[in-house]
Every structure is written in C-alpha cells, then in structure tokens.
Design a protein around this motif. Structure first.
Motif, PDB file in Angstrom:
ATOM      1  N   VAL A  20       0.875  -1.159   0.000  1.00 21.88           N
ATOM      2  CA  VAL A  20       0.000   0.000   0.000  1.00 21.88           C
ATOM      3  C   VAL A  20       0.917   1.216   0.000  1.00 21.88           C
ATOM      4  CG1 VAL A  20      -1.644   1.365   1.319  1.00 21.88           C
ATOM      5  CG2 VAL A  20      -1.936  -1.110   1.163  1.00 21.88           C
ATOM      6  N   ALA A  21       0.776   2.099  -0.975  1.00 20.30           N
ATOM      7  CA  ALA A  21       1.638   3.282  -1.078  1.00 20.30           C
ATOM      8  C   ALA A  21       0.936   4.502  -0.496  1.00 20.30           C
ATOM      9  CB  ALA A  21       2.020   3.540  -2.534  1.00 20.30           C
ATOM     10  N   PHE A  22       1.620   5.202   0.388  1.00 17.24           N
ATOM     11  CA  PHE A  22       1.117   6.440   0.986  1.00 17.24           C
ATOM     12  C   PHE A  22       1.950   7.573   0.411  1.00 17.24           C
ATOM     13  CE2 PHE A  22       1.179   9.703   4.354  1.00 17.24           C
ATOM     14  CZ  PHE A  22      -0.174   9.857   4.577  1.00 17.24           C
ATOM     15  N   VAL A  23       1.330   8.427  -0.384  1.00 17.58           N
ATOM     16  CA  VAL A  23       2.058   9.458  -1.138  1.00 17.58           C
ATOM     17  C   VAL A  23       1.713  10.825  -0.574  1.00 17.58           C
ATOM     18  CG1 VAL A  23       2.571  10.364  -3.431  1.00 17.58           C
ATOM     19  CG2 VAL A  23       1.872   7.968  -3.171  1.00 17.58           C
ATOM     20  N   VAL A  24       2.724  11.542  -0.087  1.00 21.21           N
ATOM     21  CA  VAL A  24       2.528  12.831   0.567  1.00 21.21           C
ATOM     22  C   VAL A  24       3.522  13.833  -0.003  1.00 21.21           C
ATOM     23  CG1 VAL A  24       4.128  12.288   2.445  1.00 21.21           C
ATOM     24  CG2 VAL A  24       2.313  13.940   2.843  1.00 21.21           C
ATOM     25  N   GLU A  25       3.173  15.101   0.057  1.00 22.67           N
ATOM     26  CA  GLU A  25       4.066  16.130  -0.476  1.00 22.67           C
ATOM     27  C   GLU A  25       5.337  16.252   0.357  1.00 22.67           C
ATOM     28  OE1 GLU A  25       4.050  20.989  -1.060  1.00 22.67           O
ATOM     29  OE2 GLU A  25       2.213  19.858  -1.479  1.00 22.67           O
ATOM     30  N   ASP A  26       5.190  16.234   1.698  1.00 16.57           N
ATOM     31  CA  ASP A  26       6.334  16.422   2.590  1.00 16.57           C
ATOM     32  C   ASP A  26       6.129  15.568   3.833  1.00 16.57           C
ATOM     33  OD1 ASP A  26       8.394  17.269   4.229  1.00 16.57           O
ATOM     34  OD2 ASP A  26       8.140  19.394   3.794  1.00 16.57           O
ATOM     35  N   VAL A  27       7.013  14.616   4.079  1.00 16.41           N
ATOM     36  CA  VAL A  27       6.844  13.709   5.215  1.00 16.41           C
ATOM     37  C   VAL A  27       7.062  14.417   6.543  1.00 16.41           C
ATOM     38  CG1 VAL A  27       7.506  11.661   3.908  1.00 16.41           C
ATOM     39  CG2 VAL A  27       9.270  12.991   5.071  1.00 16.41           C
ATOM     40  N   ARG A  28       7.596  15.655   6.522  1.00 12.61           N
ATOM     41  CA  ARG A  28       7.870  16.358   7.771  1.00 12.61           C
ATOM     42  C   ARG A  28       6.635  17.040   8.348  1.00 12.61           C
ATOM     43  NH1 ARG A  28      12.648  19.989   5.494  1.00 12.61           N
ATOM     44  NH2 ARG A  28      11.034  20.146   3.877  1.00 12.61           N
ATOM     45  N   ALA A  43      -1.304  10.746   9.921  1.00 15.01           N
ATOM     46  CA  ALA A  43      -2.056   9.987   8.916  1.00 15.01           C
ATOM     47  C   ALA A  43      -1.234   8.807   8.414  1.00 15.01           C
ATOM     48  CB  ALA A  43      -2.453  10.898   7.757  1.00 15.01           C
ATOM     49  N   ALA A  44       0.059   9.036   8.190  1.00 15.79           N
ATOM     50  CA  ALA A  44       0.944   7.956   7.747  1.00 15.79           C
ATOM     51  C   ALA A  44       1.004   6.846   8.785  1.00 15.79           C
ATOM     52  CB  ALA A  44       2.342   8.501   7.473  1.00 15.79           C
ATOM     53  N   HIS A  45       1.001   7.231  10.057  1.00 14.81           N
ATOM     54  CA  HIS A  45       1.015   6.225  11.128  1.00 14.81           C
ATOM     55  C   HIS A  45      -0.254   5.378  11.078  1.00 14.81           C
ATOM     56  CE1 HIS A  45       1.973   4.339  14.891  1.00 14.81           C
ATOM     57  NE2 HIS A  45       0.886   4.816  15.478  1.00 14.81           N
ATOM     58  N   GLY A  46      -1.388   6.026  10.825  1.00 11.68           N
ATOM     59  CA  GLY A  46      -2.640   5.271  10.707  1.00 11.68           C
ATOM     60  C   GLY A  46      -2.611   4.308   9.539  1.00 11.68           C
ATOM     61  N   VAL A  47      -2.052   4.757   8.404  1.00 11.51           N
ATOM     62  CA  VAL A  47      -1.926   3.875   7.239  1.00 11.51           C
ATOM     63  C   VAL A  47      -1.046   2.679   7.582  1.00 11.51           C
ATOM     64  CG1 VAL A  47      -0.966   3.688   4.902  1.00 11.51           C
ATOM     65  CG2 VAL A  47      -2.348   5.667   5.523  1.00 11.51           C
ATOM     66  N   GLU A  48       0.090   2.945   8.218  1.00 10.91           N
ATOM     67  CA  GLU A  48       1.024   1.866   8.550  1.00 10.91           C
ATOM     68  C   GLU A  48       0.391   0.874   9.523  1.00 10.91           C
ATOM     69  OE1 GLU A  48       3.854  -0.567  10.349  1.00 10.91           O
ATOM     70  OE2 GLU A  48       2.798   1.001  11.476  1.00 10.91           O
ATOM     71  N   VAL A  57       6.026   4.687   2.070  1.00 12.43           N
ATOM     72  CA  VAL A  57       5.769   6.119   2.190  1.00 12.43           C
ATOM     73  C   VAL A  57       6.619   6.845   1.153  1.00 12.43           C
ATOM     74  CG1 VAL A  57       5.864   8.139   3.687  1.00 12.43           C
ATOM     75  CG2 VAL A  57       5.241   5.917   4.644  1.00 12.43           C
ATOM     76  N   CYS A  58       5.972   7.622   0.308  1.00 11.83           N
ATOM     77  CA  CYS A  58       6.655   8.320  -0.792  1.00 11.83           C
ATOM     78  C   CYS A  58       6.394   9.813  -0.678  1.00 11.83           C
ATOM     79  CB  CYS A  58       6.151   7.812  -2.147  1.00 11.83           C
ATOM     80  SG  CYS A  58       6.091   6.003  -2.297  1.00 11.83           S
ATOM     81  N   ALA A  59       7.445  10.623  -0.786  1.00 10.12           N
ATOM     82  CA  ALA A  59       7.319  12.083  -0.753  1.00 10.12           C
ATOM     83  C   ALA A  59       7.537  12.637  -2.158  1.00 10.12           C
ATOM     84  CB  ALA A  59       8.315  12.683   0.217  1.00 10.12           C
ATOM     85  N   THR A  60       6.667  13.549  -2.575  1.00 12.88           N
ATOM     86  CA  THR A  60       6.751  14.096  -3.931  1.00 12.88           C
ATOM     87  C   THR A  60       7.375  15.480  -3.983  1.00 12.88           C
ATOM     88  OG1 THR A  60       4.572  15.150  -3.849  1.00 12.88           O
ATOM     89  CG2 THR A  60       4.653  12.832  -4.532  1.00 12.88           C
ATOM     90  N   VAL A 106      -3.120   3.018  -3.694  1.00 17.92           N
ATOM     91  CA  VAL A 106      -2.221   4.176  -3.763  1.00 17.92           C
ATOM     92  C   VAL A 106      -2.970   5.338  -3.129  1.00 17.92           C
ATOM     93  CG1 VAL A 106      -0.931   5.737  -5.237  1.00 17.92           C
ATOM     94  CG2 VAL A 106      -1.133   3.318  -5.871  1.00 17.92           C
ATOM     95  N   ILE A 107      -2.485   5.812  -1.978  1.00 15.89           N
ATOM     96  CA  ILE A 107      -3.171   6.837  -1.197  1.00 15.89           C
ATOM     97  C   ILE A 107      -2.471   8.170  -1.391  1.00 15.89           C
ATOM     98  CG2 ILE A 107      -3.890   7.531   1.118  1.00 15.89           C
ATOM     99  CD1 ILE A 107      -3.734   4.544   1.892  1.00 15.89           C
ATOM    100  N   LEU A 108      -3.170   9.133  -1.993  1.00 12.17           N
ATOM    101  CA  LEU A 108      -2.649  10.484  -2.161  1.00 12.17           C
ATOM    102  C   LEU A 108      -3.272  11.363  -1.084  1.00 12.17           C
ATOM    103  CD1 LEU A 108      -2.887  10.909  -6.056  1.00 12.17           C
ATOM    104  CD2 LEU A 108      -1.050   9.892  -4.704  1.00 12.17           C
ATOM    105  N   VAL A 109      -2.451  12.048  -0.299  1.00 15.34           N
ATOM    106  CA  VAL A 109      -2.966  12.772   0.852  1.00 15.34           C
ATOM    107  C   VAL A 109      -2.636  14.256   0.754  1.00 15.34           C
ATOM    108  CG1 VAL A 109      -0.893  12.410   2.231  1.00 15.34           C
ATOM    109  CG2 VAL A 109      -3.076  12.748   3.390  1.00 15.34           C
ATOM    110  N   GLY A 110      -3.531  15.080   1.294  1.00 18.09           N
ATOM    111  CA  GLY A 110      -3.278  16.509   1.396  1.00 18.09           C
ATOM    112  C   GLY A 110      -4.152  17.341   0.480  1.00 18.09           C
ATOM    113  N   GLY A 111      -4.476  18.544   0.928  1.00 18.93           N
ATOM    114  CA  GLY A 111      -5.276  19.450   0.121  1.00 18.93           C
ATOM    115  C   GLY A 111      -4.560  19.854  -1.153  1.00 18.93           C
ATOM    116  N   ILE A 112      -5.324  20.266  -2.151  1.00 17.48           N
ATOM    117  CA  ILE A 112      -4.766  20.605  -3.458  1.00 17.48           C
ATOM    118  C   ILE A 112      -5.508  21.807  -4.045  1.00 17.48           C
ATOM    119  CG2 ILE A 112      -3.788  18.419  -4.203  1.00 17.48           C
ATOM    120  CD1 ILE A 112      -7.397  19.370  -4.916  1.00 17.48           C
TER     121      ILE A 112
END
Length: 388
Positions: A103-111, A118-123, A135-138, A160-166
């Motif tokens: 399961v891929a968790f894709v976030v703009e910035d892991v910091r 949210a990443a902890h909940g996914v894991e 966990v992938c940072a873009t 593939v989980i894309l997270v964060g407002g856009i």
C-alpha cells in the motif's frame, strides 16, 4: 512418469539427481571463499542456488513461501542463505509482486506533523492486514507523483493513497481521473485522502474530514466570546483546505450577524514561519483585531511567538486558535484552543475502505467517507464579552 520427485517435492518425468558429495563440497568451498573475501559484492540468489544444488526458482519459492518445497530441500536452501549471508530485500520482493502486497502512501512532505499521524494510521492498518506500507514524498512535483503511481500500477499495489489538500482545477481533476482509471485497470485502487471527490464516474475512494464544520465551530466559539475582529491566517487561497476553513469561518460570521472583512483575511502557507512573519507585520501596522484564527496549529505557534515578541499576551491582549490538534497544541503556553482532526483514523480508513472493496471483489460498498471534527477548548481564548 516414474514416480520420483524433484527437489521441490513435485513429480518429475526424469529422475531428479541430488547433488553428490563433490557438488556439495564445491558449494561449501564457494561459501568459504565468500566469507574469506574471495568474492566481491553481495551474494546473489544464483549463488544460493549453486550452493544448495537447486534451481533459482526453488530458492525463490523458499523465500516467497508460496509453493510447496520438500523439507530437506528447504533446509539446504536456508543453510546456503546463512552460509552466504544472503539478504533478500523484502521491499524489492514486494515491488516485484512477490510475497507481501503493498500500500503506497504518497505525501508532499513527510515532515508535516499532521500527515505524519495519517501515515502512522496507514502503517497500522496495513500491518494489521499483513501488507507492506511504502511512504513516498513528492515535494509537490506532479512528475514525481505520476512516477509513483505508474510504478505502483506496474506492481499491482493494493492501494495508492494520495494525501493533502490541493488546488481543485480542471487540470488536477483530469490527472486524478487518469490515475484512477489506470490503477483500476490493473486491479489497484486510487484513494484520495483529505481531498474532495472527483465524481461518481471516477473509480476512486475518498476519505476526507469536515474542514468547514470544524472552522464554523471554532469561529463560533470566538464570536460567542465577544470577538468581532478576527484575523484569519489561511494557506493558499486556491487550496481546498484553506477554502473549506474560510467557508466555515465566513458562515459563522454571517450567522452571528458580523460582516466579513476581506482586510482581515491573509493567505500564505501553512508554516510556522508564515504565522510568525504575517502576525508580526499586522501588529506593526496596528492591532485592529482581538483574535487570530490560524489555519493550522503550526501557523498558530508562529503567531504566538510574534505576539509575545511584541510584548502582548495570549489571551489577555489577543486570543488565538489553531486547527489540527497536533501534540504541539497542548505543549504551547497557553495551551491552544483548536479543532481536532482524526488524522490517524483518516489513514486507517483510507486503507480499510480500499482493501475491503478489493477483498470483496470490487463490490459497490460506500467509497466516500467524511470524518467529523470538533473544537477542543483550552486556554488561549479570552471572553471579551464578560471582560475576562
């Protein structure tokens, strides 16, 4: 058929030959040479196969545990793995479609502290289901986001989980629709986490939280305490998270009979530095507000620093509220009144909805979930109506 079996425990058309003493001795010598430094680089799966006297396919079956292998053969392979100090890369095996599904968790910035929860909940949820979480940072680069989606499609990831407002634009919607269709055709699933839905014709799971409702409750709390001049520190004006929170704030103003003043709305980014800089500038220009609605708790932390630096106090001189309810909110002095967002549940729900649908054969179970938010009242708001 002659009734014999090969080293994998399967019946074979020709007699399977166990490696003789010379072959086993040769394998042991190779292992010793590797230990003594005769080999350069890591041992490979072919080295393990040669050491154990079996095929590469047999070693793969032992590693993947997805095919019956004769106990004696398995022991030889495991012994060769130990002798050669061979390391099977679990991530590479998962990406190759062998063994554990990903399961891929894709976030703009892991910091970002909120999305870290949210990443902890996914894991947590992926581990509970025996999956592997990547966990992938873009860095906000659409090309990197596309590369991750393509890779996950090729490897048939569970989700593939894309997270964060856009910025909710036609370009964004077209890109997400393409992602969703592409993943769906490969048996995977796109999950939009903390983002708005794309429409019923797009095969995507959506898990979001009530930005507008949380902001409405928070601004109502300030208005009920007598505040009428509330400085709103938002993120980018085109950002869906900012838009939702500003909509809730404006609705609360209207319901309390207070006219919205565009001069009290600031836009920037959801960082502590922005909160500090913009609050300092507003104070320097003259304090024409009694409260600050910070778009996130990190923005609120920056605003608190600027207020204190100016010789003012929270909440005696200026009331302050935030949004997210990350651990920092209760560490500040005074403790911050804010909106609680269930970020860990956001991550768990994203995995749960996507994988439940997959495990049930793609049935049309509910794939759009909105999680509730609520105001957490602490010590950073003064009731100016009562004067204390």
């Amino acid at each position: 058929m002659n009734g014999q079996t090969d080293p994998d425990g399967r019946r074979a058309t020709e007699p399977a030959q166990e490696p003789g003493p010379a072959a086993r001795g040769s394998g042991r010598r190779r292992g010793r040479r590797a230990e003594e430094g005769g080999r350069t680089g890591r041992s490979t799966i072919r080295d393990v196969a040669a050491q154990a006297g079996v095929s590469v396919a047999t070693v793969s079956r032992v590693l993947a545990e997805n095919y019956p292998v004769a106990p004696a053969t398995r022991q030889r392979v495991l012994r060769a793995i130990r002798d050669l100090d061979y390391v099977a890369n679990a991530h590479a095996r998962a990406l190759a479609g062998v063994g554990t599904e990903t399961v891929a968790f894709v976030v703009e910035d892991v910091r970002g502290p909120s999305f870290a929860h949210a990443a902890h909940g996914v894991e947590q949820e992926t581990a509970r289901r025996g999956r592997l979480c990547l966990v992938c940072a873009t860095g906000g680069d659409p090309r990197r986001e596309l590369a991750v989606v393509k890779l996950m499609r090729e490897q048939r990831a569970g989700a593939v989980i894309l997270v964060g407002g856009i910025e909710d634009s036609p370009t964004y919607r077209a890109r997400m629709a393409e992602f969703a269709q592409s993943l769906e055709s490969a048996g995977s699933r796109l999950v939009l986490c903390g983002r708005p839905p794309l429409g019923e014709d797009v095969p995507a799971t959506v898990v979001e939280y009530d930005n507008e409702g949380g902001a409405y409750g928070l601004s109502s709390h300030l208005l009920s305490a007598g505040h009428r001049r509330i400085l709103f520190l938002g993120g980018l004006a085109t950002h869906t998270t900012t838009a939702g929170r500003l909509a809730g704030h404006n609705r609360a103003l209207a319901d309390h009979g207070v006219e919205a003043d565009p001069a009290l709305v600031e836009n920037g980014d959801f960082t502590r530095a922005y909160g500090y800089r913009r609050t300092r500038e507003r104070i320097a220009a003259g304090v024409d507000f009694t409260a600050v609605f910070a778009g996130t708790d990190m923005v609120a932390a920056g605003a608190l620093e600027a207020i204190t630096e100016a010789g003012l106090r929270v909440p005696d001189d200026i009331s302050l509220v935030g949004f997210d309810d990350i651990p920092l909110a209760s560490d500040l002095t005074p403790k911050l009144t804010t909106v609680h967002v269930p970020y860990e549940e956001l991550g768990r729900a994203a995995v749960r909805l996507a994988l439940d649908r997959r495990e049930r054969g793609g049935d049309r179970t509910e794939q759009h979930l909105v999680l509730g938010t609520h105001v957490v009242v602490r010590q950073s708001v003064r009731n100016v109506r009562r004067g204390g």
